[in-house]
Scaffold this motif. Structure first.
Motif, PDB file in Angstrom:
ATOM      1  N   GLY A 218       0.791  -1.224   0.000  1.00 45.74           N
ATOM      2  CA  GLY A 218       0.000   0.000   0.000  1.00 45.74           C
ATOM      3  C   GLY A 218       0.822   1.272   0.000  1.00 45.74           C
ATOM      4  N   LEU A 219       1.929   1.286  -0.739  1.00 37.63           N
ATOM      5  CA  LEU A 219       2.744   2.497  -0.838  1.00 37.63           C
ATOM      6  C   LEU A 219       1.970   3.613  -1.539  1.00 37.63           C
ATOM      7  CD1 LEU A 219       6.230   1.037  -1.864  1.00 37.63           C
ATOM      8  CD2 LEU A 219       5.637   2.109   0.309  1.00 37.63           C
ATOM      9  N   ASP A 220       2.248   4.846  -1.165  1.00 36.94           N
ATOM     10  CA  ASP A 220       1.627   5.981  -1.836  1.00 36.94           C
ATOM     11  C   ASP A 220       1.940   5.951  -3.325  1.00 36.94           C
ATOM     12  OD1 ASP A 220       0.543   6.971   0.474  1.00 36.94           O
ATOM     13  OD2 ASP A 220       2.133   8.444   0.837  1.00 36.94           O
ATOM     14  N   ASP A 221       0.980   6.331  -4.129  1.00 37.94           N
ATOM     15  CA  ASP A 221       1.162   6.341  -5.581  1.00 37.94           C
ATOM     16  C   ASP A 221       2.367   7.179  -5.994  1.00 37.94           C
ATOM     17  OD1 ASP A 221      -1.201   4.937  -5.469  1.00 37.94           O
ATOM     18  OD2 ASP A 221      -2.448   6.589  -6.198  1.00 37.94           O
ATOM     19  N   ASP A 222       2.583   8.305  -5.292  1.00 37.58           N
ATOM     20  CA  ASP A 222       3.655   9.223  -5.670  1.00 37.58           C
ATOM     21  C   ASP A 222       5.049   8.636  -5.462  1.00 37.58           C
ATOM     22  OD1 ASP A 222       1.757  11.070  -6.362  1.00 37.58           O
ATOM     23  OD2 ASP A 222       1.884  12.210  -4.488  1.00 37.58           O
ATOM     24  N   LEU A 223       5.147   7.556  -4.704  1.00 40.47           N
ATOM     25  CA  LEU A 223       6.453   6.939  -4.494  1.00 40.47           C
ATOM     26  C   LEU A 223       6.899   6.114  -5.697  1.00 40.47           C
ATOM     27  CD1 LEU A 223       6.147   5.833  -0.753  1.00 40.47           C
ATOM     28  CD2 LEU A 223       7.319   7.840  -1.699  1.00 40.47           C
ATOM     29  N   TYR A 224       5.987   5.817  -6.590  1.00 38.92           N
ATOM     30  CA  TYR A 224       6.309   5.088  -7.813  1.00 38.92           C
ATOM     31  C   TYR A 224       6.529   6.063  -8.965  1.00 38.92           C
ATOM     32  CZ  TYR A 224       4.785   0.677  -5.677  1.00 38.92           C
ATOM     33  OH  TYR A 224       4.673  -0.425  -4.873  1.00 38.92           O
ATOM     34  N   LEU A 225       7.562   5.816  -9.743  1.00 44.53           N
ATOM     35  CA  LEU A 225       7.711   6.531 -11.008  1.00 44.53           C
ATOM     36  C   LEU A 225       6.687   5.956 -11.974  1.00 44.53           C
ATOM     37  CD1 LEU A 225      11.626   6.432 -11.259  1.00 44.53           C
ATOM     38  CD2 LEU A 225      10.192   8.283 -10.365  1.00 44.53           C
ATOM     39  N   HIS A 226       5.821   6.800 -12.528  1.00 44.69           N
ATOM     40  CA  HIS A 226       4.784   6.275 -13.420  1.00 44.69           C
ATOM     41  C   HIS A 226       4.312   7.354 -14.388  1.00 44.69           C
ATOM     42  CE1 HIS A 226       2.483   8.122 -10.101  1.00 44.69           C
ATOM     43  NE2 HIS A 226       1.511   8.311 -10.973  1.00 44.69           N
ATOM     44  N   GLN A 227       3.780   6.901 -15.512  1.00 45.41           N
ATOM     45  CA  GLN A 227       3.142   7.819 -16.436  1.00 45.41           C
ATOM     46  C   GLN A 227       1.842   8.306 -15.828  1.00 45.41           C
ATOM     47  OE1 GLN A 227       2.950   5.223 -19.896  1.00 45.41           O
ATOM     48  NE2 GLN A 227       4.672   6.276 -20.849  1.00 45.41           N
ATOM     49  N   ARG A 228       1.491   9.506 -16.130  1.00 44.00           N
ATOM     50  CA  ARG A 228       0.329  10.136 -15.504  1.00 44.00           C
ATOM     51  C   ARG A 228      -0.912   9.249 -15.641  1.00 44.00           C
ATOM     52  NH1 ARG A 228      -1.232  15.030 -13.651  1.00 44.00           N
ATOM     53  NH2 ARG A 228      -3.417  15.623 -13.925  1.00 44.00           N
ATOM     54  N   LYS A 280       4.334  -4.324 -22.509  1.00 48.40           N
ATOM     55  CA  LYS A 280       4.798  -4.209 -23.894  1.00 48.40           C
ATOM     56  C   LYS A 280       5.447  -2.869 -24.217  1.00 48.40           C
ATOM     57  CE  LYS A 280       0.443  -2.520 -25.915  1.00 48.40           C
ATOM     58  NZ  LYS A 280      -0.599  -2.746 -26.947  1.00 48.40           N
ATOM     59  N   ALA A 281       5.098  -1.805 -23.477  1.00 49.88           N
ATOM     60  CA  ALA A 281       5.577  -0.461 -23.807  1.00 49.88           C
ATOM     61  C   ALA A 281       6.995  -0.258 -23.267  1.00 49.88           C
ATOM     62  CB  ALA A 281       4.638   0.591 -23.226  1.00 49.88           C
ATOM     63  N   PRO A 282       7.972   0.073 -24.131  1.00 48.55           N
ATOM     64  CA  PRO A 282       9.368   0.232 -23.678  1.00 48.55           C
ATOM     65  C   PRO A 282       9.525   1.273 -22.581  1.00 48.55           C
ATOM     66  CG  PRO A 282       9.255   0.152 -26.083  1.00 48.55           C
ATOM     67  CD  PRO A 282       7.839   0.241 -25.588  1.00 48.55           C
ATOM     68  N   GLU A 283       8.782   2.366 -22.677  1.00 51.04           N
ATOM     69  CA  GLU A 283       8.940   3.406 -21.662  1.00 51.04           C
ATOM     70  C   GLU A 283       8.440   2.937 -20.294  1.00 51.04           C
ATOM     71  OE1 GLU A 283       5.087   4.248 -23.974  1.00 51.04           O
ATOM     72  OE2 GLU A 283       7.140   3.530 -24.378  1.00 51.04           O
ATOM     73  N   ARG A 284       7.413   2.081 -20.278  1.00 52.23           N
ATOM     74  CA  ARG A 284       6.926   1.551 -19.004  1.00 52.23           C
ATOM     75  C   ARG A 284       7.869   0.476 -18.467  1.00 52.23           C
ATOM     76  NH1 ARG A 284       0.978   0.724 -21.386  1.00 52.23           N
ATOM     77  NH2 ARG A 284       0.652   2.893 -22.046  1.00 52.23           N
ATOM     78  N   ILE A 285       8.470  -0.293 -19.355  1.00 50.32           N
ATOM     79  CA  ILE A 285       9.477  -1.265 -18.937  1.00 50.32           C
ATOM     80  C   ILE A 285      10.593  -0.554 -18.175  1.00 50.32           C
ATOM     81  CG2 ILE A 285      11.348  -2.740 -19.791  1.00 50.32           C
ATOM     82  CD1 ILE A 285       8.757  -4.199 -19.831  1.00 50.32           C
ATOM     83  N   GLN A 286      11.019   0.583 -18.689  1.00 46.19           N
ATOM     84  CA  GLN A 286      12.066   1.337 -18.020  1.00 46.19           C
ATOM     85  C   GLN A 286      11.614   1.806 -16.637  1.00 46.19           C
ATOM     86  OE1 GLN A 286      15.101   1.574 -19.083  1.00 46.19           O
ATOM     87  NE2 GLN A 286      15.803   2.828 -17.365  1.00 46.19           N
ATOM     88  N   LEU A 287      10.366   2.238 -16.541  1.00 50.81           N
ATOM     89  CA  LEU A 287       9.834   2.674 -15.249  1.00 50.81           C
ATOM     90  C   LEU A 287       9.782   1.516 -14.247  1.00 50.81           C
ATOM     91  CD1 LEU A 287       6.913   5.015 -16.386  1.00 50.81           C
ATOM     92  CD2 LEU A 287       9.066   5.708 -15.318  1.00 50.81           C
TER      93      LEU A 287
END
Length: 407
Positions: A218-228, A280-287
């Protein structure tokens, strides 16, 4: 009663008790690995080489026991510490197996570093095709001891750890302990990759950096690097993990993993299993990789590919989570339900009513038991010195169970 004596030899194999020495001297049958049997080449006993498959070795030992011969099995250190002792007890029963333990490699290695060993997590890579047990052990432990094997030399282990982003440890390598050629060296992982080591080696990995973010449920969403917007919100995430009912040994597929938040937190629960984040998305793989590194969630393996094709080579899951949408057809859902193990659980998080209806109809056709829950979350926002509630999108949580096989 026919009995087998299992004698642990010390790291210095001359260091054994008088009792153990007499047992070996009087043995009519000696069983052990190549290296240990070579120490007794001149011994007149019948020799049994311990190698895979172990069933054949157990059968041969049993034959000798039934012939009333005195059987002694040679082992390293403590036969019940990653040794053959447990396998023999399982085969013959506790009363038929007599254990004579000795000092383990871990104890000797820890003494070289002058550190206590009672809290060092130990894993063995003997017979493994991957280092998954090591990766999961690194998540919650500051020191991890590794019994290596030829396919996983210290250099290979270091290379695999770097590939998986586990750069928060250094590596102590112990070679030829208690011999004239003994070496104890410490490396950064990038330097260990370039080295050649004696085949007789042992590793202790020592944490040198803590996680940027302490991993918990249950970590805060902001602690994850993510696309908006592309993250399973904290409250929904926790509800989904609860619905999955993950056990420590489970294999989990997180399909359409996004930033990896569900897979990363699931790895805390499946700490002896396998967690696969498929995207499948390369940018999300990096995240995902960045989030794994920031939280030291090394138990998560990232799978980059197009579904359902990339699922073919993955191990069958006990649990499947689909949170990245259903797609235009049911191909991913079909692959997931086909590969899910009997008795396994499938959990979907869906926003669109059409997707919910499609998944519901599909599960009805399969005649799987399932439930649908709509979860609506509101979060407080400051307003005029007070608070108001701001609603998030409602989410449908579908939880289904694959029927167990009938005997």
């Amino acid at each position: 009663m026919h009995q087998v004596h299992v004698v642990g030899l010390g790291v210095d194999h001359r260091d054994i008790t008088p009792t153990a020495s007499r047992l070996i001297d009087s043995a009519e049958v000696l069983a052990g690995g190549d290296r240990l049997l070579a120490l007794f080449n001149d011994h007149p006993a019948v020799k049994i080489l311990i190698k895979s498959p172990l069933k054949n070795v157990i059968d041969r030992i049993n034959q000798e026991m039934q012939s009333h011969r005195k059987v002694v099995v040679l082992a390293d250190g403590d036969p019940l510490f990653f040794g053959i002792g447990k396998r023999l007890i399982d085969a013959f029963g506790k009363d038929a197996v007599i254990i004579y333990p000795n000092v383990t490699t871990l104890q000797v290695a820890a003494s070289k570093l002058k550190i206590p060993w009672h809290d060092i997590k130990s894993i063995s890579l003997h017979g493994r095709k991957d280092i998954q047990p090591l990766l999961t052990a690194l998540v919650g432990n500051n020191r991890v001891a590794v019994f290596t094997e030829p396919d996983f030399s210290p250099a290979k282990v270091a290379d695999e750890l770097i590939r998986r982003g586990a750069d928060t440890f250094n590596m102590h390598v112990f070679e030829d302990l208690e011999t004239e050629t003994e070496k104890t060296r410490c490396f950064e992982l990038k330097d260990a990759v370039k080295q050649t080591f004696s085949p007789l080696n042992f590793i202790i990995l020592n944490r040198i950096k803590q996680a940027v973010i302490s991993l918990s449920l249950g970590l805060d969403d902001d602690l994850y690097l993510h696309q908006r917007g592309l993250i399973t919100k904290r409250e929904i995430r926790v509800a989904g993990l609860s619905s999955l009912e993950i056990e420590p040994h489970h294999t989990l597929w997180d399909l359409g993993a996004g930033c990896g938040s569900v897979a990363i937190e699931a790895s805390l629960l499946a700490y002896e299993g396998i967690v696969l984040a498929v995207e499948k998305a390369p940018e999300r793989i990096q995240l995902i990789r960045q989030n794994i590194s920031r939280m030291c969630a090394y138990g998560v393996e990232v799978i980059h590919g197009e579904m359902p094709e990339c699922l073919e080579s993955l191990p069958d899951p006990h649990r499947v989570f689909i949170g990245g949408g259903m797609g235009k057809d049911n191909s991913v859902l079909e692959a997931a339900t086909e590969r899910l193990r009997p008795g396994g659980k499938l959990v979907l998080h869906l926003v669109l009513m059409g997707s919910m209806a499609r998944a519901r109809d599909y599960l009805k056709d399969l005649k799987w038991p399932f439930s649908i829950t709509q979860l609506q979350v509101s979060r407080s926002k400051d307003l005029a010195g007070d608070h108001r509630l701001e609603a998030l999108n409602p989410v449908f949580i579908i939880s289904a169970k694959k029927p167990a096989l009938r005997l």
